[in-house]
Design a protein around this motif. Structure first.
Motif, PDB file in Angstrom:
ATOM      1  N   GLN A 155       5.529  12.135  -1.001  1.00 31.15           N
ATOM      2  CA  GLN A 155       5.114  12.958   0.127  1.00 31.15           C
ATOM      3  C   GLN A 155       4.199  12.185   1.063  1.00 31.15           C
ATOM      4  O   GLN A 155       4.346  12.235   2.287  1.00 31.15           O
ATOM      5  CB  GLN A 155       4.393  14.213  -0.359  1.00 31.15           C
ATOM      6  N   ARG A 156       3.247  11.447   0.489  1.00 27.81           N
ATOM      7  CA  ARG A 156       2.310  10.687   1.326  1.00 27.81           C
ATOM      8  C   ARG A 156       3.031   9.543   2.028  1.00 27.81           C
ATOM      9  O   ARG A 156       2.707   9.206   3.173  1.00 27.81           O
ATOM     10  CB  ARG A 156       1.164  10.153   0.464  1.00 27.81           C
ATOM     11  N   ARG A 157       4.015   8.923   1.352  1.00 27.37           N
ATOM     12  CA  ARG A 157       4.805   7.873   2.009  1.00 27.37           C
ATOM     13  C   ARG A 157       5.491   8.413   3.253  1.00 27.37           C
ATOM     14  O   ARG A 157       5.533   7.770   4.300  1.00 27.37           O
ATOM     15  CB  ARG A 157       5.854   7.316   1.050  1.00 27.37           C
TER      16      ARG A 157
ATOM     17  N   VAL B 188       0.838  -1.199   0.000  1.00 29.34           N
ATOM     18  CA  VAL B 188       0.000   0.000   0.000  1.00 29.34           C
ATOM     19  C   VAL B 188       0.874   1.250   0.000  1.00 29.34           C
ATOM     20  O   VAL B 188       0.664   2.192  -0.774  1.00 29.34           O
ATOM     21  CB  VAL B 188      -0.934   0.005   1.227  1.00 29.34           C
ATOM     22  N   ILE B 189       1.879   1.278   0.865  1.00 31.90           N
ATOM     23  CA  ILE B 189       2.747   2.444   0.995  1.00 31.90           C
ATOM     24  C   ILE B 189       3.562   2.665  -0.271  1.00 31.90           C
ATOM     25  O   ILE B 189       3.783   3.808  -0.696  1.00 31.90           O
ATOM     26  CB  ILE B 189       3.664   2.276   2.227  1.00 31.90           C
ATOM     27  N   HIS B 190       3.994   1.591  -0.903  1.00 33.67           N
ATOM     28  CA  HIS B 190       4.778   1.715  -2.141  1.00 33.67           C
ATOM     29  C   HIS B 190       3.995   2.441  -3.227  1.00 33.67           C
ATOM     30  O   HIS B 190       4.568   3.188  -4.024  1.00 33.67           O
ATOM     31  CB  HIS B 190       5.178   0.321  -2.632  1.00 33.67           C
TER      32      HIS B 190
ATOM     33  N   ASP C 274       9.360  -3.053  10.402  1.00 32.71           N
ATOM     34  CA  ASP C 274       8.851  -4.252   9.712  1.00 32.71           C
ATOM     35  C   ASP C 274       8.431  -3.926   8.281  1.00 32.71           C
ATOM     36  O   ASP C 274       8.663  -4.720   7.356  1.00 32.71           O
ATOM     37  CB  ASP C 274       7.655  -4.825  10.472  1.00 32.71           C
ATOM     38  N   VAL C 275       7.808  -2.771   8.089  1.00 35.40           N
ATOM     39  CA  VAL C 275       7.346  -2.385   6.749  1.00 35.40           C
ATOM     40  C   VAL C 275       8.529  -2.072   5.835  1.00 35.40           C
ATOM     41  O   VAL C 275       8.558  -2.484   4.674  1.00 35.40           O
ATOM     42  CB  VAL C 275       6.393  -1.174   6.846  1.00 35.40           C
ATOM     43  N   ILE C 276       9.512  -1.334   6.345  1.00 31.35           N
ATOM     44  CA  ILE C 276      10.676  -0.981   5.528  1.00 31.35           C
ATOM     45  C   ILE C 276      11.376  -2.227   5.011  1.00 31.35           C
ATOM     46  O   ILE C 276      11.835  -2.269   3.864  1.00 31.35           O
ATOM     47  CB  ILE C 276      11.645  -0.097   6.337  1.00 31.35           C
ATOM     48  N   GLU C 277      11.451  -3.263   5.832  1.00 31.36           N
ATOM     49  CA  GLU C 277      12.105  -4.500   5.409  1.00 31.36           C
ATOM     50  C   GLU C 277      11.408  -5.130   4.206  1.00 31.36           C
ATOM     51  O   GLU C 277      12.026  -5.915   3.470  1.00 31.36           O
ATOM     52  CB  GLU C 277      12.128  -5.496   6.565  1.00 31.36           C
ATOM     53  N   GLU C 278      10.143  -4.794   3.975  1.00 28.92           N
ATOM     54  CA  GLU C 278       9.371  -5.381   2.878  1.00 28.92           C
ATOM     55  C   GLU C 278       9.285  -4.474   1.653  1.00 28.92           C
ATOM     56  O   GLU C 278       8.677  -4.853   0.654  1.00 28.92           O
ATOM     57  CB  GLU C 278       7.952  -5.701   3.358  1.00 28.92           C
TER      58      GLU C 278
END
Length: 432
Positions: free
Chosen positions: A200-202, A193-195, A216-220
């Motif tokens: 700016q929104r990220r 979703v974040i990708h 955890d999210v950054i690792e993915e």
């Protein structure tokens, strides 16, 4: 004339989607809208629906027959191609919620506010459009201005025509409501979703996440997104997030940063954490030393099987790390004392809980040197059907462990995180 069908997106994004036969299609995750200078009201053109397999697909509003009774009913014709947002499209939950706006008053002035929810309405044969905006006031205004003396922090509903700045991204937008909508997602799915968000929104979403969740999210995320997010964080926060990441993943990320930024972050970290990462950074990324984590499960030989099972039960451990206990002489932090052997979780489950782990060691697994190539590591794991392998130095001290997930990250194509889902041929054309 029949009453238009209405729905607030905050409520809509919690609903399940069914076909006419009552079979569940998926769950609404967002609403797609388009803005146009020729139309007073933005059009709601479709729903982003999460279907089995965590794929997000586009369902046109023309296929929606009902949004009543706590569910969404469609015609059953759904294009299973993964949703890709187009440049002229805006996601309500991801991009409009918590956006700073101004609300026009009857006195001709404007009041600062923040978007809390968006109401959409079925406009007969013209489809669906944004009609209402629930906003929270950011300043107080007396009743003579037409807002009934509302105070700062109060919420009320305005027509979309009374709201200015809805289509313009602005600095300082929050992300709490977006994260609330996606709180049930696993890190890999939230990363997807974040990708898909704008840079700016990220950054705004990253700022709203806690350190552990963000780690955890950054690792993915793909490498470029990782670097962008860490580079955009204040140094102390970036250091905290790196400490929360798996050491091998943190080292990989640090290696992509400019030397000055890398050193600045290492200086801000706890000395022990920084020392582990500095050691990992000395190894080539395609060797056992570059692949390994410095924080496997390590116990002394006198530890009981019950103690070992309690340790591998910890929620923060990855599945791969939880399958193997590495038994060493003190000290029990890498680099440890003499490495003695490993114990597999299946063996732990078969033995009396009071027995020591030193009595059930598997000594047949030959440890890897930190210079072992990626090919050597892969062959060892495959040959002996192992999930994790010990990495030791010349004196037999355990330096870390390489697990299957570490190897997969390096043998898959560089862009595998970008290609998250296979594309399923569409059954119909849904967007022009």
């Amino acid at each position: 004339m029949s009453t238009p069908t209405r729905a607030f997106v905050g409520r809509l994004s919690e609903l399940d989607v069914f076909d006419p036969l009552g079979d569940k299609v998926g769950r609404v995750r967002d609403v797609v809208v388009t803005f146009s200078a020729s139309r007073a009201r933005p059009r709601a053109i479709g729903l982003v629906v999460e279907v089995p397999g965590r794929r997000r697909v586009f369902v046109p509003m023309t296929r929606v027959t009902s949004v009543e009774g706590g569910q969404v009913i469609t015609t059953g014709l759904v294009n299973m191609r993964r949703f890709e947002q187009r440049p002229n499209e805006t996601l309500v939950v991801a991009e409009l919620f918590e956006r700073p706006v101004q609300v026009s008053t009857e006195g001709g002035e404007v009041v600062a506010a923040t978007v809390q929810d968006i109401g959409i309405e079925q406009m007969g044969t013209r489809g669906w459009a944004l009609a209402r905006v629930a906003v929270r006031l950011e300043s107080s205004r007396p009743s003579r201005l037409g807002l009934l003396g509302r105070r700062r922090g109060e919420t009320f509903v305005a027509t979309v025509e009374e709201v200015r700045g809805l289509r313009d991204a602005s600095e300082g937008q929050g992300a709490a409501k977006l994260l609330e909508t996606y709180e049930d997602l696993k890190p890999a799915d939230l990363a997807e979703v974040i990708h898909d968000l704008s840079p700016q929104r990220r950054a705004e979403v990253a700022a709203a996440l806690g350190d552990e969740r963000l780690a955890d999210v950054i690792e993915e995320l793909p490498e470029d997104d990782q670097v962008e997010i860490i580079a955009g964080l204040e140094v102390s926060r970036a250091a905290d997030v790196l400490e929360a990441m798996e050491p091998d993943d943190a080292a990989d990320l640090l290696s992509e940063l400019p030397v000055e930024r890398r050193e600045e972050l290492l200086q801000k970290m706890e000395p022990d954490e920084a020392a582990d990462l500095r050691r990992l950074l000395t190894y080539d990324e395609n060797t056992a030393g570059g692949l390994m984590t410095t924080e496997p499960v390590i116990l002394g030989p006198e530890a009981s099987i019950a103690e070992a099972l309690a340790v591998v039960r910890r929620q923060e451990l990855s599945t791969a790390l939880a399958t193997t206990v590495f038994v060493c002489r003190p000290p029990l932090e890498t680099p440890t004392g003499k490495f003695l052997g490993i114990v597999h979780i299946q063996r732990l489950l078969r033995e009396p809980p009071h027995n020591p782990v030193g009595g059930i060691l598997d000594k047949d697994v030959e440890p890897l040197p930190p210079t072992a190539s990626l090919g050597q590591v892969t062959r060892m794991l495959a040959t002996y059907d192992l999930v994790g392998m010990p990495v030791v130095d010349d004196e037999g001290h355990l330096l870390g462990a390489v697990t299957v997930d570490d190897v997969l990250d390096h043998i898959l194509p560089d862009d595998w995180r970008e290609e998250r889902h296979d594309v399923v041929p569409p059954t119909e054309v849904t967007r022009g």
